[in-house]
Write a protein that holds these residues in place. Structure first.
Motif, PDB file in Angstrom:
ATOM      1  N   GLN A  95      17.973  18.179 -24.410  1.00 13.89           N
ATOM      2  CA  GLN A  95      17.119  18.391 -25.580  1.00 13.89           C
ATOM      3  C   GLN A  95      16.524  19.793 -25.574  1.00 13.89           C
ATOM      4  O   GLN A  95      16.460  20.454 -26.612  1.00 13.89           O
ATOM      5  CB  GLN A  95      16.018  17.330 -25.621  1.00 13.89           C
ATOM      6  N   LEU A  96      16.093  20.256 -24.408  1.00  9.87           N
ATOM      7  CA  LEU A  96      15.520  21.603 -24.314  1.00  9.87           C
ATOM      8  C   LEU A  96      16.574  22.676 -24.524  1.00  9.87           C
ATOM      9  O   LEU A  96      16.284  23.720 -25.109  1.00  9.87           O
ATOM     10  CB  LEU A  96      14.803  21.798 -22.980  1.00  9.87           C
ATOM     11  N   ALA A 135      12.375  25.586 -17.390  1.00 14.25           N
ATOM     12  CA  ALA A 135      11.196  24.974 -18.016  1.00 14.25           C
ATOM     13  C   ALA A 135      11.107  23.482 -17.698  1.00 14.25           C
ATOM     14  O   ALA A 135      10.025  22.958 -17.427  1.00 14.25           O
ATOM     15  CB  ALA A 135      11.227  25.199 -19.531  1.00 14.25           C
ATOM     16  N   VAL A 136      12.236  22.806 -17.718  1.00 14.82           N
ATOM     17  CA  VAL A 136      12.252  21.367 -17.441  1.00 14.82           C
ATOM     18  C   VAL A 136      11.852  21.100 -15.984  1.00 14.82           C
ATOM     19  O   VAL A 136      11.051  20.195 -15.715  1.00 14.82           O
ATOM     20  CB  VAL A 136      13.633  20.758 -17.764  1.00 14.82           C
ATOM     21  N   GLN A 137      12.367  21.887 -15.058  1.00 15.25           N
ATOM     22  CA  GLN A 137      12.007  21.682 -13.654  1.00 15.25           C
ATOM     23  C   GLN A 137      10.516  21.892 -13.430  1.00 15.25           C
ATOM     24  O   GLN A 137       9.876  21.144 -12.695  1.00 15.25           O
ATOM     25  CB  GLN A 137      12.839  22.589 -12.744  1.00 15.25           C
ATOM     26  N   GLU A 138       9.962  22.929 -14.070  1.00 18.23           N
ATOM     27  CA  GLU A 138       8.521  23.165 -13.955  1.00 18.23           C
ATOM     28  C   GLU A 138       7.738  22.006 -14.572  1.00 18.23           C
ATOM     29  O   GLU A 138       6.715  21.575 -14.029  1.00 18.23           O
ATOM     30  CB  GLU A 138       8.142  24.487 -14.623  1.00 18.23           C
ATOM     31  N   ALA A 139       8.197  21.491 -15.688  1.00 22.33           N
ATOM     32  CA  ALA A 139       7.513  20.371 -16.338  1.00 22.33           C
ATOM     33  C   ALA A 139       7.536  19.121 -15.452  1.00 22.33           C
ATOM     34  O   ALA A 139       6.534  18.405 -15.352  1.00 22.33           O
ATOM     35  CB  ALA A 139       8.146  20.075 -17.695  1.00 22.33           C
ATOM     36  N   TYR A 140       8.667  18.846 -14.823  1.00 23.82           N
ATOM     37  CA  TYR A 140       8.729  17.694 -13.913  1.00 23.82           C
ATOM     38  C   TYR A 140       7.832  17.916 -12.693  1.00 23.82           C
ATOM     39  O   TYR A 140       7.222  16.965 -12.190  1.00 23.82           O
ATOM     40  CB  TYR A 140      10.167  17.390 -13.481  1.00 23.82           C
ATOM     41  N   VAL A 171       8.368  10.618 -20.874  1.00 27.33           N
ATOM     42  CA  VAL A 171       9.466  11.546 -21.139  1.00 27.33           C
ATOM     43  C   VAL A 171       9.048  12.543 -22.225  1.00 27.33           C
ATOM     44  O   VAL A 171       9.312  13.743 -22.114  1.00 27.33           O
ATOM     45  CB  VAL A 171      10.758  10.793 -21.548  1.00 27.33           C
ATOM     46  N   GLY A 172       8.375  12.061 -23.230  1.00 29.32           N
ATOM     47  CA  GLY A 172       7.880  12.946 -24.287  1.00 29.32           C
ATOM     48  C   GLY A 172       6.880  13.956 -23.737  1.00 29.32           C
ATOM     49  O   GLY A 172       6.878  15.126 -24.130  1.00 29.32           O
ATOM     50  N   TRP A 173       6.036  13.510 -22.808  1.00 32.29           N
ATOM     51  CA  TRP A 173       5.070  14.422 -22.186  1.00 32.29           C
ATOM     52  C   TRP A 173       5.807  15.543 -21.469  1.00 32.29           C
ATOM     53  O   TRP A 173       5.459  16.713 -21.621  1.00 32.29           O
ATOM     54  CB  TRP A 173       4.182  13.648 -21.211  1.00 32.29           C
ATOM     55  N   VAL A 174       6.838  15.194 -20.696  1.00 32.61           N
ATOM     56  CA  VAL A 174       7.606  16.210 -19.973  1.00 32.61           C
ATOM     57  C   VAL A 174       8.277  17.163 -20.958  1.00 32.61           C
ATOM     58  O   VAL A 174       8.264  18.384 -20.761  1.00 32.61           O
ATOM     59  CB  VAL A 174       8.654  15.545 -19.046  1.00 32.61           C
ATOM     60  N   ARG A 175       8.853  16.628 -22.022  1.00 32.93           N
ATOM     61  CA  ARG A 175       9.528  17.462 -23.018  1.00 32.93           C
ATOM     62  C   ARG A 175       8.548  18.446 -23.669  1.00 32.93           C
ATOM     63  O   ARG A 175       8.831  19.633 -23.793  1.00 32.93           O
ATOM     64  CB  ARG A 175      10.198  16.587 -24.081  1.00 32.93           C
ATOM     65  N   VAL A 176       7.376  17.969 -24.040  1.00 32.83           N
ATOM     66  CA  VAL A 176       6.364  18.834 -24.658  1.00 32.83           C
ATOM     67  C   VAL A 176       5.898  19.899 -23.669  1.00 32.83           C
ATOM     68  O   VAL A 176       5.778  21.077 -24.016  1.00 32.83           O
ATOM     69  CB  VAL A 176       5.168  18.000 -25.183  1.00 32.83           C
TER      70      VAL A 176
END
Length: 170
Positions: free
Chosen positions: A21-22, A35-40, A57-62
């Motif tokens: 998605q990102l 960005a995804v790794q940092e979010a996780y 999952v939405g929180w991580v995506r945002v």
């Protein structure tokens, strides 16, 4: 199930989808992955609250998207500042001695390197170095002494009395 197992299951079950998605949002797989790794990583730090959310999952995506937007904004601010103030002044070429010193500093432990640079190159007192690095004065003195000895060894210089630590720490 343990906290770690719960997070691992969440991560493994969602990371590919969020990354895809990102990538679609950002147009760059490398930026999206970073960005995804940092979010996780942030999700893990807050897992007790994130795991109870309606849509973790939405929180991580945002969060991943905001991380990327924040880096874009920083890049834009740098670009604007560059346009406003022009390029930085030319930095003179480093002398062979400076190049050798930097190479030698890379070979000693980071804590010793930091103490030496702050004390000898930045001109801070031992007390100021201690405050900046968050260590006791005695620890800084030991790092300076050991760092000078390590530099002398790396540079192939004799470990004379000055290198061993007969320096004023006033």
């Amino acid at each position: 199930m343990s906290r770690e197992q719960d997070f691992d299951e969440f991560y493994l079950g969602s990371v590919r989808k969020v990354t895809a998605q990102l990538v679609a949002l950002l147009g760059d797989a490398g930026e999206a992955d970073d960005a995804v790794q940092e979010a996780y990583a942030r999700a893990w730090q807050r897992w007790d609250s994130v795991s109870r959310m309606d849509d973790p999952v939405g929180w991580v995506r945002v969060v991943a998207y905001r991380i990327k937007v924040s880096s874009w904004r920083s890049a834009m601010r740098r670009t604007v500042a560059h346009r406003r103030h022009g390029p930085p002044a030319d930095v003179p070429d480093m002398s062979p001695d400076s190049v050798a010193l930097v190479a030698a500093l890379r070979q000693i432990p980071e804590a010793q390197r930091r103490a030496i640079v702050l004390f000898h190159l930045a001109g801070l007192t031992v007390e100021q170095v201690a405050a900046e690095v968050g260590s006791p004065v005695g620890t800084v003195k030991a790092r300076l002494s050991r760092g000078r000895a390590a530099l002398a060894q790396v540079l192939g210089e004799p470990a004379d009395e000055d290198v061993k630590g007969n320096h004023s720490y006033a």
